[in-house]
Design an enzyme around this catalytic site. Structure first.
Site, PDB file in Angstrom:
ATOM      1  N   CYS A 129      14.414 -15.477   1.365  1.00 40.35           N
ATOM      2  CA  CYS A 129      13.053 -16.013   1.320  1.00 40.35           C
ATOM      3  C   CYS A 129      13.011 -17.541   1.245  1.00 40.35           C
ATOM      4  CB  CYS A 129      12.298 -15.414   0.131  1.00 40.35           C
ATOM      5  SG  CYS A 129      12.205 -13.609   0.192  1.00 40.35           S
ATOM      6  N   LYS A 195       6.516 -10.890  -9.096  1.00 40.00           N
ATOM      7  CA  LYS A 195       7.095 -10.094  -8.019  1.00 40.00           C
ATOM      8  C   LYS A 195       8.498  -9.681  -8.455  1.00 40.00           C
ATOM      9  CE  LYS A 195       8.264 -10.065  -3.179  1.00 40.00           C
ATOM     10  NZ  LYS A 195       8.408 -10.845  -1.949  1.00 40.00           N
ATOM     11  N   LYS A 248       3.411  -7.111  -8.353  1.00 34.81           N
ATOM     12  CA  LYS A 248       4.014  -6.369  -7.256  1.00 34.81           C
ATOM     13  C   LYS A 248       5.402  -5.896  -7.655  1.00 34.81           C
ATOM     14  CE  LYS A 248       5.654  -7.152  -2.585  1.00 34.81           C
ATOM     15  NZ  LYS A 248       5.831  -8.119  -1.545  1.00 34.81           N
ATOM     16  N   SER A 274       5.350  -0.617  -0.146  1.00 37.00           N
ATOM     17  CA  SER A 274       5.767   0.368   0.858  1.00 37.00           C
ATOM     18  C   SER A 274       6.421   1.605   0.247  1.00 37.00           C
ATOM     19  CB  SER A 274       6.714  -0.295   1.855  1.00 37.00           C
ATOM     20  OG  SER A 274       7.820  -0.864   1.176  1.00 37.00           O
TER      21      SER A 274
HETATM   22  C1  PBG Z   1       9.019 -10.651   0.984  1.00 31.87           C
HETATM   23  C2  PBG Z   1       8.063  -9.523   0.925  1.00 31.87           C
HETATM   24  C3  PBG Z   1       8.331  -8.276   0.362  1.00 31.87           C
HETATM   25  C4  PBG Z   1       7.226  -7.480   0.589  1.00 31.87           C
HETATM   26  C5  PBG Z   1       6.269  -8.262   1.204  1.00 31.87           C
HETATM   27  N1  PBG Z   1       6.813  -9.550   1.430  1.00 31.87           N
HETATM   28  C6  PBG Z   1       9.427  -7.786  -0.477  1.00 31.87           C
HETATM   29  C7  PBG Z   1      10.812  -8.158  -0.219  1.00 31.87           C
HETATM   30  O1  PBG Z   1      11.356  -7.850   0.863  1.00 31.87           O
HETATM   31  O2  PBG Z   1      11.415  -8.732  -1.132  1.00 31.87           O
HETATM   32  C8  PBG Z   1       7.170  -6.037   0.197  1.00 31.87           C
HETATM   33  C9  PBG Z   1       5.971  -5.293   0.541  1.00 31.87           C
HETATM   34  C10 PBG Z   1       6.153  -3.822   0.503  1.00 31.87           C
HETATM   35  O3  PBG Z   1       7.191  -3.278   0.125  1.00 31.87           O
HETATM   36  O4  PBG Z   1       5.174  -3.168   0.874  1.00 31.87           O
HETATM   37  N2  PBG Z   1       8.524 -11.903   0.834  1.00 31.87           N
HETATM   38 ZN    ZN Z   2      10.363 -13.213   1.449  1.00 29.04          ZN
END
Ligand code: PBG
Ligand code: ZN
Length: 325
Positions: A129, A195, A248, A274
């Protein structure tokens, strides 16, 4: 005579239960995630997220039309670029996939509110990220510069709100300043404040082609064992200018949503991710649970204190509510 307390009295009829219900799911609380890809004529179901699709820009417009018809006016956009590089340059390019999708939506719809996810993991070759140092560690302050650029390019393309999901320190203040400097004082920031480093993101990483090529995200995402730390993160984000703070995932972190609600007076968002979707979807498909579990689960997030819920179930929720569930 002793009076027996009778809470059951209020459960005696459906009309009465409706009258005294404390929490309800409102269509206006829901944000639906959409995945946009390069190319033309593409609407492909995402295997890890059945019922959700990869859309090229034109097909995305058709989907937005369908969503409007259902009364879903809030969407969050995720882009899947064709080209990835070290610095995720497609993320802040004016001709990037999200930027083009934004312009197309804004040209065609005046009454749809578009939030964009700000991160680099879909855009970097290594799938992290942020910007990597030589030893493969994500460099915090170097990354901020790129996040600022991404936010400004989204705002220029018409984003109504930006949502940074990278978890770098100082990102909210940095992005706020970058937006303000370019005249976007009116664009709010929804911060992914708490997060967690979660296995519930599995299906998304497959959907967004954003799994890290090596290592994990534990040096920037939060440890699932921590709760006080979430409150510190929330406080910092608000201090730096976040308009909305997010928790989240949602389902395994309802306690964090409640702590945010009790500690902070800004709107709270919950991202039902998800893995939460996949878990319920598969169980429903197998006939193990009734579809009503979708409403019950979403309601738990509202009851915990969320004002806004980002959910892949948005369309199912509309259908279930229409059926009077
Ligand atoms: C990364 C990001 C993630 C999600 C949205 N943006 C998680 C990740 O891969 O660390 C996850 C959303 C989901 O699981 O629905 N910036
Ligand atoms: Zn990311």
């Amino acid at each position: 005579m002793d009076l027996i307390k009778r809470p059951r009295r209020l459960r005696s009829s459906g009309l009465l239960r409706d009258l005294v219900r404390e929490t309800e799911i409102n269509l206006k609380d829901l944000v639906y995630p959409l995945f946009v890809v390069e190319g033309e004529g593409i609407k492909t179901e995402i295997p890890s997220l059945p019922g959700n699709y990869h859309f090229s820009v034109n097909e995305l417009l058709e989907e937005v039309e369908v969503l409007r018809g259902l009364g879903i006016r809030y969407i969050i956009l995720f882009g899947l670029p064709d080209i990835k590089d070290e610095v995720g340059s497609e993320a802040y390019s004016d001709s990037g996939i999200v930027q083009r999708a934004l312009r197309a939506i804004k040209e065609n719809f005046k009454d749809v509110y578009v939030i964009t996810d700000i991160c680099m993991c879909q855009y970097t070759e290594h799938g992290h990220c942020g910007i990597l140092t030589e030893c493969g560690y994500v460099h915090n302050d170097e990354t901020l510069k790129y996040l600022g650029k991404i936010a400004v390019s989204h705002a220029k393309a018409g984003a109504d709100m930006v949502a940074p999901s990278d978890m770098m320190d100082g990102r909210i203040g940095f992005i706020r300043e970058a937006l303000d400097k370019e005249g976007f004082e009116g664009v709010p920031i929804m911060a992914y404040s708490a997060k967690y480093a979660s296995s519930y993101y599995g299906p998304f990483r497959e959907a967004a082609h954003s799994a890290p090529a090596f290592g994990d995200r534990k040096s920037y995402q939060m440890d699932p064992g921590n709760s006080d730390e979430a409150v510190r993160e929330g406080a910092l984000d608000i201090e730096e200018g976040a308009d909305i703070i997010m928790v989240k995932p949602a389902l395994s972190y309802l306690d964090i949503i409640r702590r945010f609600r009790d500690n902070f007076d800004v709107p709270i968002a919950a991202y039902s991710v998800s893995g939460e979707y996949a878990m319920l979807k598969l169980a429903i498909e197998k006939g193990l649970m009734k579809e009503d579990v979708i409403l019950e689960t979403t309601l738990s997030m509202k009851r915990a204190g969320a004002d806004i819920i980002i959910t892949y179930f948005a369309k199912d929720i509309v259908r279930l509510l229409k059926q009077g569930k």
